[in-house]
Design a protein around this motif. Structure first.
Motif, PDB file in Angstrom:
ATOM      1  N   ARG A 203       0.835  -1.192   0.000  1.00  0.00           N
ATOM      2  CA  ARG A 203       0.000   0.000   0.000  1.00  0.00           C
ATOM      3  C   ARG A 203       0.874   1.248   0.000  1.00  0.00           C
ATOM      4  O   ARG A 203       2.080   1.177   0.201  1.00  0.00           O
ATOM      5  N   SER A 204       0.241   2.369  -0.227  1.00  0.00           N
ATOM      6  CA  SER A 204       0.969   3.632  -0.290  1.00  0.00           C
ATOM      7  C   SER A 204       1.623   3.930   1.056  1.00  0.00           C
ATOM      8  O   SER A 204       1.146   3.512   2.115  1.00  0.00           O
ATOM      9  N   VAL A 205       2.727   4.665   1.002  1.00  0.00           N
ATOM     10  CA  VAL A 205       3.500   4.933   2.220  1.00  0.00           C
ATOM     11  C   VAL A 205       2.787   5.944   3.111  1.00  0.00           C
ATOM     12  O   VAL A 205       2.668   5.750   4.327  1.00  0.00           O
ATOM     13  N   GLU A 206       2.280   7.019   2.531  1.00  0.00           N
ATOM     14  CA  GLU A 206       1.645   8.082   3.301  1.00  0.00           C
ATOM     15  C   GLU A 206       0.127   7.905   3.297  1.00  0.00           C
ATOM     16  O   GLU A 206      -0.470   7.542   2.275  1.00  0.00           O
ATOM     17  N   ARG A 207      -0.460   8.176   4.445  1.00  0.00           N
ATOM     18  CA  ARG A 207      -1.913   8.096   4.558  1.00  0.00           C
ATOM     19  C   ARG A 207      -2.532   9.250   3.784  1.00  0.00           C
ATOM     20  O   ARG A 207      -2.168  10.411   3.967  1.00  0.00           O
ATOM     21  N   PRO A 208      -3.506   8.966   2.905  1.00  0.00           N
ATOM     22  CA  PRO A 208      -4.081  10.033   2.075  1.00  0.00           C
ATOM     23  C   PRO A 208      -4.974  10.965   2.877  1.00  0.00           C
ATOM     24  O   PRO A 208      -5.585  10.569   3.882  1.00  0.00           O
ATOM     25  N   ARG A 209      -5.052  12.202   2.428  1.00  0.00           N
ATOM     26  CA  ARG A 209      -5.932  13.164   3.086  1.00  0.00           C
ATOM     27  C   ARG A 209      -7.398  12.801   2.915  1.00  0.00           C
ATOM     28  O   ARG A 209      -8.227  13.081   3.791  1.00  0.00           O
ATOM     29  N   SER A 210      -7.726  12.191   1.781  1.00  0.00           N
ATOM     30  CA  SER A 210      -9.121  11.822   1.541  1.00  0.00           C
ATOM     31  C   SER A 210      -9.621  10.833   2.581  1.00  0.00           C
ATOM     32  O   SER A 210     -10.815  10.824   2.911  1.00  0.00           O
ATOM     33  N   GLY A 252      -9.904  -0.041  11.395  1.00  0.00           N
ATOM     34  CA  GLY A 252      -9.463  -0.812  10.241  1.00  0.00           C
ATOM     35  C   GLY A 252      -8.870   0.044   9.141  1.00  0.00           C
ATOM     36  O   GLY A 252      -7.856  -0.324   8.534  1.00  0.00           O
ATOM     37  N   LEU A 253      -9.475   1.201   8.884  1.00  0.00           N
ATOM     38  CA  LEU A 253      -8.969   2.066   7.825  1.00  0.00           C
ATOM     39  C   LEU A 253      -7.614   2.661   8.189  1.00  0.00           C
ATOM     40  O   LEU A 253      -6.739   2.818   7.325  1.00  0.00           O
ATOM     41  N   ASN A 254      -7.416   3.022   9.443  1.00  0.00           N
ATOM     42  CA  ASN A 254      -6.113   3.558   9.852  1.00  0.00           C
ATOM     43  C   ASN A 254      -4.994   2.537   9.687  1.00  0.00           C
ATOM     44  O   ASN A 254      -3.836   2.906   9.473  1.00  0.00           O
ATOM     45  N   ARG A 255      -5.348   1.257   9.764  1.00  0.00           N
ATOM     46  CA  ARG A 255      -4.351   0.201   9.571  1.00  0.00           C
ATOM     47  C   ARG A 255      -4.242  -0.239   8.115  1.00  0.00           C
ATOM     48  O   ARG A 255      -3.483  -1.165   7.818  1.00  0.00           O
ATOM     49  N   GLY A 256      -5.033   0.376   7.247  1.00  0.00           N
ATOM     50  CA  GLY A 256      -4.953   0.048   5.829  1.00  0.00           C
ATOM     51  C   GLY A 256      -5.578  -1.272   5.462  1.00  0.00           C
ATOM     52  O   GLY A 256      -5.139  -1.927   4.509  1.00  0.00           O
ATOM     53  N   ARG A 257      -6.619  -1.701   6.171  1.00  0.00           N
ATOM     54  CA  ARG A 257      -7.251  -2.991   5.917  1.00  0.00           C
ATOM     55  C   ARG A 257      -8.317  -2.867   4.822  1.00  0.00           C
ATOM     56  O   ARG A 257      -9.159  -1.971   4.850  1.00  0.00           O
ATOM     57  N   MET A 321     -14.682   6.928  -0.232  1.00  0.00           N
ATOM     58  CA  MET A 321     -14.069   5.614  -0.085  1.00  0.00           C
ATOM     59  C   MET A 321     -13.586   5.048  -1.414  1.00  0.00           C
ATOM     60  O   MET A 321     -12.841   4.062  -1.434  1.00  0.00           O
ATOM     61  N   PHE A 322     -14.007   5.642  -2.529  1.00  0.00           N
ATOM     62  CA  PHE A 322     -13.584   5.170  -3.844  1.00  0.00           C
ATOM     63  C   PHE A 322     -12.486   6.045  -4.446  1.00  0.00           C
ATOM     64  O   PHE A 322     -12.109   5.838  -5.601  1.00  0.00           O
ATOM     65  N   THR A 323     -12.003   7.013  -3.717  1.00  0.00           N
ATOM     66  CA  THR A 323     -10.930   7.853  -4.247  1.00  0.00           C
ATOM     67  C   THR A 323      -9.645   7.043  -4.407  1.00  0.00           C
ATOM     68  O   THR A 323      -9.454   6.005  -3.750  1.00  0.00           O
ATOM     69  N   THR A 324      -8.767   7.522  -5.270  1.00  0.00           N
ATOM     70  CA  THR A 324      -7.530   6.797  -5.561  1.00  0.00           C
ATOM     71  C   THR A 324      -6.671   6.620  -4.311  1.00  0.00           C
ATOM     72  O   THR A 324      -6.089   5.548  -4.086  1.00  0.00           O
ATOM     73  N   GLY A 325      -6.585   7.670  -3.484  1.00  0.00           N
ATOM     74  CA  GLY A 325      -5.766   7.575  -2.285  1.00  0.00           C
ATOM     75  C   GLY A 325      -6.242   6.521  -1.317  1.00  0.00           C
ATOM     76  O   GLY A 325      -5.445   5.739  -0.784  1.00  0.00           O
ATOM     77  N   VAL A 326      -7.554   6.463  -1.081  1.00  0.00           N
ATOM     78  CA  VAL A 326      -8.099   5.471  -0.146  1.00  0.00           C
ATOM     79  C   VAL A 326      -7.924   4.062  -0.704  1.00  0.00           C
ATOM     80  O   VAL A 326      -7.585   3.122   0.025  1.00  0.00           O
ATOM     81  N   ARG A 327      -8.139   3.891  -2.008  1.00  0.00           N
ATOM     82  CA  ARG A 327      -7.987   2.561  -2.598  1.00  0.00           C
ATOM     83  C   ARG A 327      -6.535   2.093  -2.550  1.00  0.00           C
ATOM     84  O   ARG A 327      -6.270   0.911  -2.328  1.00  0.00           O
ATOM     85  N   ARG A 328      -5.588   2.994  -2.754  1.00  0.00           N
ATOM     86  CA  ARG A 328      -4.179   2.593  -2.660  1.00  0.00           C
ATOM     87  C   ARG A 328      -3.736   2.358  -1.223  1.00  0.00           C
ATOM     88  O   ARG A 328      -2.804   1.607  -0.977  1.00  0.00           O
ATOM     89  N   TRP A 329      -4.406   3.006  -0.266  1.00  0.00           N
ATOM     90  CA  TRP A 329      -4.072   2.813   1.143  1.00  0.00           C
ATOM     91  C   TRP A 329      -4.669   1.514   1.683  1.00  0.00           C
ATOM     92  O   TRP A 329      -4.114   0.923   2.616  1.00  0.00           O
ATOM     93  N   THR A 330      -5.783   1.058   1.124  1.00  0.00           N
ATOM     94  CA  THR A 330      -6.457  -0.159   1.587  1.00  0.00           C
ATOM     95  C   THR A 330      -6.615  -1.153   0.440  1.00  0.00           C
ATOM     96  O   THR A 330      -7.744  -1.491   0.059  1.00  0.00           O
ATOM     97  N   PRO A 331      -5.522  -1.637  -0.145  1.00  0.00           N
ATOM     98  CA  PRO A 331      -5.649  -2.596  -1.251  1.00  0.00           C
ATOM     99  C   PRO A 331      -6.015  -3.982  -0.729  1.00  0.00           C
ATOM    100  O   PRO A 331      -5.764  -4.315   0.432  1.00  0.00           O
ATOM    101  N   PRO A 332      -6.613  -4.826  -1.582  1.00  0.00           N
ATOM    102  CA  PRO A 332      -6.911  -6.204  -1.158  1.00  0.00           C
ATOM    103  C   PRO A 332      -5.635  -7.020  -1.037  1.00  0.00           C
ATOM    104  O   PRO A 332      -4.587  -6.666  -1.591  1.00  0.00           O
ATOM    105  N   ALA A 333      -5.735  -8.122  -0.313  1.00  0.00           N
ATOM    106  CA  ALA A 333      -4.584  -9.004  -0.157  1.00  0.00           C
ATOM    107  C   ALA A 333      -4.164  -9.569  -1.511  1.00  0.00           C
ATOM    108  O   ALA A 333      -4.990  -9.817  -2.388  1.00  0.00           O
TER     109      ALA A 333
END
Length: 350
Positions: A203-210, A252-257, A321-333
């Protein structure tokens, strides 16, 4: 040498649940040496599980039921138009479309259809439980509502369990591998064994603002019922329930799940539908449709505005929840197919 001779023989995907599966050698031990980390060959296959057929059958049943509801609602509206009937018709049309589209796509192993069906099933189950509880208080006015809503709720619960069952998840996994959505490590060959594993995604290194904005918005949705606390304890209970959902999503979102993003989309959808449905009676009260006085009209206006605001906020959080930043922060396994040397069974000493 033909391309079919270069591919390994088909693998029974159903055996993967029991561990590694030996991959037998082809003619003369000829295999196409895949590139490590590349896509798996298109030879993985499994028989269609019964759970997939049951899910498709239940969705077809829901499509038939909602189609009948569409027809009956349209007939009633032609005789006596009512805004509540319009809201019911809109949801019935949505359920009909969803129940018609997803069965075929689930049979093809499409993940988006599985997510859509699961989300709609959870929403339908919540609405069925709420209708059953409301119908029990008005059983004299609508005696047939309670058993009908209870049966629908049971069917939705069965559908949720089937969608989450292991055979159906393996069916989706096999199709992901066939579409090249899985990495492969190692090379097939004599004495090699195949196993499917899930690994932590990148997942992305930095947590997105979105993500932060999304959490702010859905916490506003969760705490909004507190404005009605003066009306009774139901508002406090609703706030506590929504706060528990928002807290689970936040952790869960803060942990990128990935599951946290799906979970958030599910409960935001339910809250959005409930809030949108509550706008209609508020508007009817505010416009004096029920023949009420000034106090009731003011209360109806407050209901319409508050639930309208909740509906808008739920839609905004849903979209974030569908923004690019959120999706890259919480990718599926990540699905990985690993070829290893098969363990040789020890022969008993003579």
């Amino acid at each position: 040498m033909s391309q079919q001779q270069l591919l390994p023989p088909p693998v029974d995907w159903m055996q993967l649940r029991y561990g590694a599966v030996p991959v037998p050698a082809g003619p003369g031990g000829a295999y196409a040496p895949p590139v490590p980390g590349g896509s798996p060959p298109m030879a993985f296959t499994m028989r269609k599980p019964r759970n997939v057929a049951w899910v498709q059958t239940l969705l077809w049943v829901f499509a038939a039921v909602t189609a009948v509801v569409d027809l009956l609602t349209a007939i009633v509206m032609t005789r006596d138009f009512h805004p509540l009937s319009l809201a019911g018709l809109a949801y019935a049309l949505y359920a009909t479309i969803q129940s018609l589209v997803t069965p075929m796509q689930i049979g093809r192993g499409k993940r988006w259809a599985w997510v859509w069906a699961l989300t709609s099933a959870v929403i339908g189950f919540v609405l069925a439980v709420g209708t059953t509880m409301a119908g029990m208080t008005l059983v004299r006015m609508a005696p047939g509502v309670v058993p009908f809503a209870a049966v629908v709720g049971v069917l939705y619960l069965v559908l949720i369990l089937l969608l989450c069952s292991k055979p159906l998840r393996e069916w989706m996994l096999m199709h992901r591998a066939q579409r090249g959505q899985a990495r492969m490590e190692g090379a097939p060959g004599p004495g090699m064994a195949l196993s499917a594993v899930y690994r932590s995604p990148r997942r992305s290194v930095e947590r997105p603002r979105s993500l932060g904005w999304a959490q702010v918005v859905f916490w506003m949705v969760a705490l909004m019922p507190l404005a009605w606390a003066v009306m009774g304890m139901w508002a406090v209970a609703a706030t506590a329930a929504l706060a528990a959902l928002a807290l689970t999503s936040s952790i869960g979102l803060n942990r990128g799940r990935f599951w946290a993003r799906v979970f958030t989309l599910m409960w935001l959808s339910a809250v959005g539908i409930a809030s949108g449905g509550a706008i209609v009676p508020g508007v009817l009260l505010a416009t004096g449709t029920f023949g009420v006085g000034g106090v009731e009209m003011q209360a109806g206006m407050a209901v319409a505005l508050s639930f309208g605001l909740g509906f808008v906020l739920a839609c905004i959080a849903f979209g974030l929840m569908f923004t690019t930043g959120v999706r890259r922060w919480t990718p599926p396994a990540e699905l990985v197919l690993v070829f290893r040397e098969a363990a040789v069974p020890q022969q008993a000493a003579r």
